[in-house]
Design a protein around this motif. Structure first.
Motif, PDB file in Angstrom:
ATOM      1  N   THR A  93       0.822  -1.203   0.000  1.00  0.00           N
ATOM      2  CA  THR A  93       0.000   0.000   0.000  1.00  0.00           C
ATOM      3  C   THR A  93       0.861   1.261   0.000  1.00  0.00           C
ATOM      4  OG1 THR A  93      -0.123   0.041   2.403  1.00  0.00           O
ATOM      5  CG2 THR A  93      -1.836  -1.189   1.260  1.00  0.00           C
ATOM      6  N   GLY A  94       2.137   1.098  -0.218  1.00  0.00           N
ATOM      7  CA  GLY A  94       3.063   2.229  -0.128  1.00  0.00           C
ATOM      8  C   GLY A  94       2.680   3.417  -0.995  1.00  0.00           C
ATOM      9  N   GLY A  95       2.157   3.134  -2.190  1.00  0.00           N
ATOM     10  CA  GLY A  95       1.874   4.216  -3.122  1.00  0.00           C
ATOM     11  C   GLY A  95       0.475   4.793  -3.042  1.00  0.00           C
ATOM     12  N   HIS A  96      -0.203   4.542  -1.936  1.00  0.00           N
ATOM     13  CA  HIS A  96      -1.620   4.922  -1.855  1.00  0.00           C
ATOM     14  C   HIS A  96      -1.862   6.413  -2.048  1.00  0.00           C
ATOM     15  CE1 HIS A  96      -1.576   6.818   2.162  1.00  0.00           C
ATOM     16  NE2 HIS A  96      -0.513   6.064   2.312  1.00  0.00           N
ATOM     17  N   ALA A  97      -0.933   7.239  -1.588  1.00  0.00           N
ATOM     18  CA  ALA A  97      -1.146   8.685  -1.665  1.00  0.00           C
ATOM     19  C   ALA A  97      -1.224   9.155  -3.119  1.00  0.00           C
ATOM     20  CB  ALA A  97      -0.035   9.429  -0.931  1.00  0.00           C
ATOM     21  N   LEU A  98      -0.368   8.590  -3.958  1.00  0.00           N
ATOM     22  CA  LEU A  98      -0.412   8.993  -5.368  1.00  0.00           C
ATOM     23  C   LEU A  98      -1.670   8.463  -6.037  1.00  0.00           C
ATOM     24  CD1 LEU A  98       0.723  10.370  -7.828  1.00  0.00           C
ATOM     25  CD2 LEU A  98       2.123   8.346  -8.278  1.00  0.00           C
ATOM     26  N   VAL A  99      -2.072   7.243  -5.672  1.00  0.00           N
ATOM     27  CA  VAL A  99      -3.312   6.704  -6.222  1.00  0.00           C
ATOM     28  C   VAL A  99      -4.484   7.599  -5.857  1.00  0.00           C
ATOM     29  CG1 VAL A  99      -4.973   4.821  -6.047  1.00  0.00           C
ATOM     30  CG2 VAL A  99      -2.538   4.309  -6.325  1.00  0.00           C
ATOM     31  N   ALA A 100      -4.552   8.007  -4.601  1.00  0.00           N
ATOM     32  CA  ALA A 100      -5.634   8.882  -4.161  1.00  0.00           C
ATOM     33  C   ALA A 100      -5.616  10.195  -4.944  1.00  0.00           C
ATOM     34  CB  ALA A 100      -5.499   9.161  -2.663  1.00  0.00           C
ATOM     35  N   LEU A 101      -4.413  10.710  -5.138  1.00  0.00           N
ATOM     36  CA  LEU A 101      -4.269  11.963  -5.869  1.00  0.00           C
ATOM     37  C   LEU A 101      -4.756  11.813  -7.313  1.00  0.00           C
ATOM     38  CD1 LEU A 101      -1.010  14.056  -5.532  1.00  0.00           C
ATOM     39  CD2 LEU A 101      -2.254  13.950  -7.678  1.00  0.00           C
ATOM     40  N   MET A 102      -4.336  10.734  -7.960  1.00  0.00           N
ATOM     41  CA  MET A 102      -4.735  10.519  -9.352  1.00  0.00           C
ATOM     42  C   MET A 102      -6.243  10.315  -9.471  1.00  0.00           C
ATOM     43  SD  MET A 102      -1.868  10.782 -10.957  1.00  0.00           S
ATOM     44  CE  MET A 102      -2.406  10.301 -12.577  1.00  0.00           C
TER      45      MET A 102
END
Lengths: 197, 197
Positions: A178-187
């Motif tokens: 789940t490390g990249g969740h912040a970018l996913v949320a942003l996108m």
DNA sequence: ATTATATCAATACAAGTGTATTTTTATTGC
DNA sequence: GCAATAAAAATACACTTGTATTGATATAAT
């Protein structure tokens, strides 16, 4: 008749795929590969063309599996399918989320030096496939008036691909799926903002 | 008095940094490292603690250089400084854009297996620094009413860091320092959309 | 000039690399 | 049972790895 093989070819490739995915190509020796795949050195050499041949098979499996499963919904899908795909990259239950990142991203970075034509072709075709699937879904969204008709879907698809690479890179660096969740949320926020209300 | 060293320490580390950046850690042998850095095997061992020690020095140099130069404007900056930084990642003239990607990204991916504590600490602190610089600039932007006061700057900063990783990964995979331009353009568009008109 | 010192250059080393070769083993048709 | 086949296991090989060691070399104080 000859002595039967003690391994299942597909299962061996699946194991090899996981092994390379986790450990990388260079850091994984043939002897360790034997134990992780259930293959003998002889089989690795004669059946797959050595370590590199097995790696290419593993890459092909990874790529084909992704295209036929998680990318398939994008073909007829629109914005929600794109968002689903992105969220799958950092979802605990998803097969596209992994603490090891993505085999294709890892390959592109680790083996930038080698410049093996086959390797480059394999990774390139994967990113091309992802990009064209994104583009297709975006075009579908345009046609269905989900987003503005003058949206630059080609550029957006390219940007999405690179974002996906970032999520995978972050997942691997953080050893957390789940490390990249912040970018996913942003996108996802950004894609939602494109929607015609 | 002893025989003088034939190398300049800082220059040697700079060379090592470039060498590891381009070729990766594992793929670069000590003998090749000798010619690329101008160091002798003896010096690599006694002065830097061997190949890994030199790598850590190279990482530290890379990190410090980035923090003191390209990250510095973010401290007092706002939205424009963030955008400048992002655009620098895919600008031909910028020092943060490279066909080799980013040494820290490459390290995080290639050496995920090793799990050397020192290595992990070095990369982690770099990403922490980048994130906190982003957060600072975003907080500045809030204070200056460039963006809405209720903006989740912490989450946004995290997402930006992962996007940066993606741009670097793409640059390296494509062997082009402008490879990640599409994501940069996308992020810039998004950041602009956050501006209070 | 001699000596002390710390560097460089060359060599040596044990361990590991992917691959090649040889030997053993398991199977089936005769 | 016997021969034929092909795989597995074991061994061997040439090469590279990072490191360690040894001997030559260049400086400056004595």
């Amino acid at each position: 008749m000859a002595r039967p093989k003690t391994y299942d070819r597909e299962e061996a490739i699946r194991n090899a795929c996981e092994a390379f995915w986790e450990h990388g190509y260079q850091a994984l020796g043939v002897r360790e590969l034997e134990t992780l795949t259930g293959l003998s050195k002889t089989a690795i050499r004669s059946e797959f063309g050595g370590k590199e041949g097995l790696y290419l098979e593993a890459l092909a499996l990874y790529s084909d599996a992704a295209i036929s499963s998680v990318l398939a919904p994008l073909k007829e899908g629109g914005m929600s399918q794109i968002i689903d795909f992105l969220e799958g990259l950092v979802d605990q239950g998803s097969i596209t989320s992994s603490p090891w990142g993505c085999l294709v991203v890892n390959t592109g970075i680790e083996n930038a030096r080698i410049q093996s034509d086959k390797l480059h072709a394999a990774t390139q075709s994967y990113w091309d496939a992802l990009e064209s699937h994104f583009a297709q879904a975006l075009d579908n969204a345009c046609a269905r008036h989900e987003i503005a008709p003058d949206t630059d879907t080609a550029a957006l698809a390219k940007g999405l691909v690179t974002a996906v690479m970032g999520v995978h890179a972050k997942n691997r660096s953080a050893r957390a799926q789940t490390g990249g969740h912040a970018l996913v949320a942003l996108m996802v926020t950004y894609l939602d903002s494109l929607r015609t209300v």
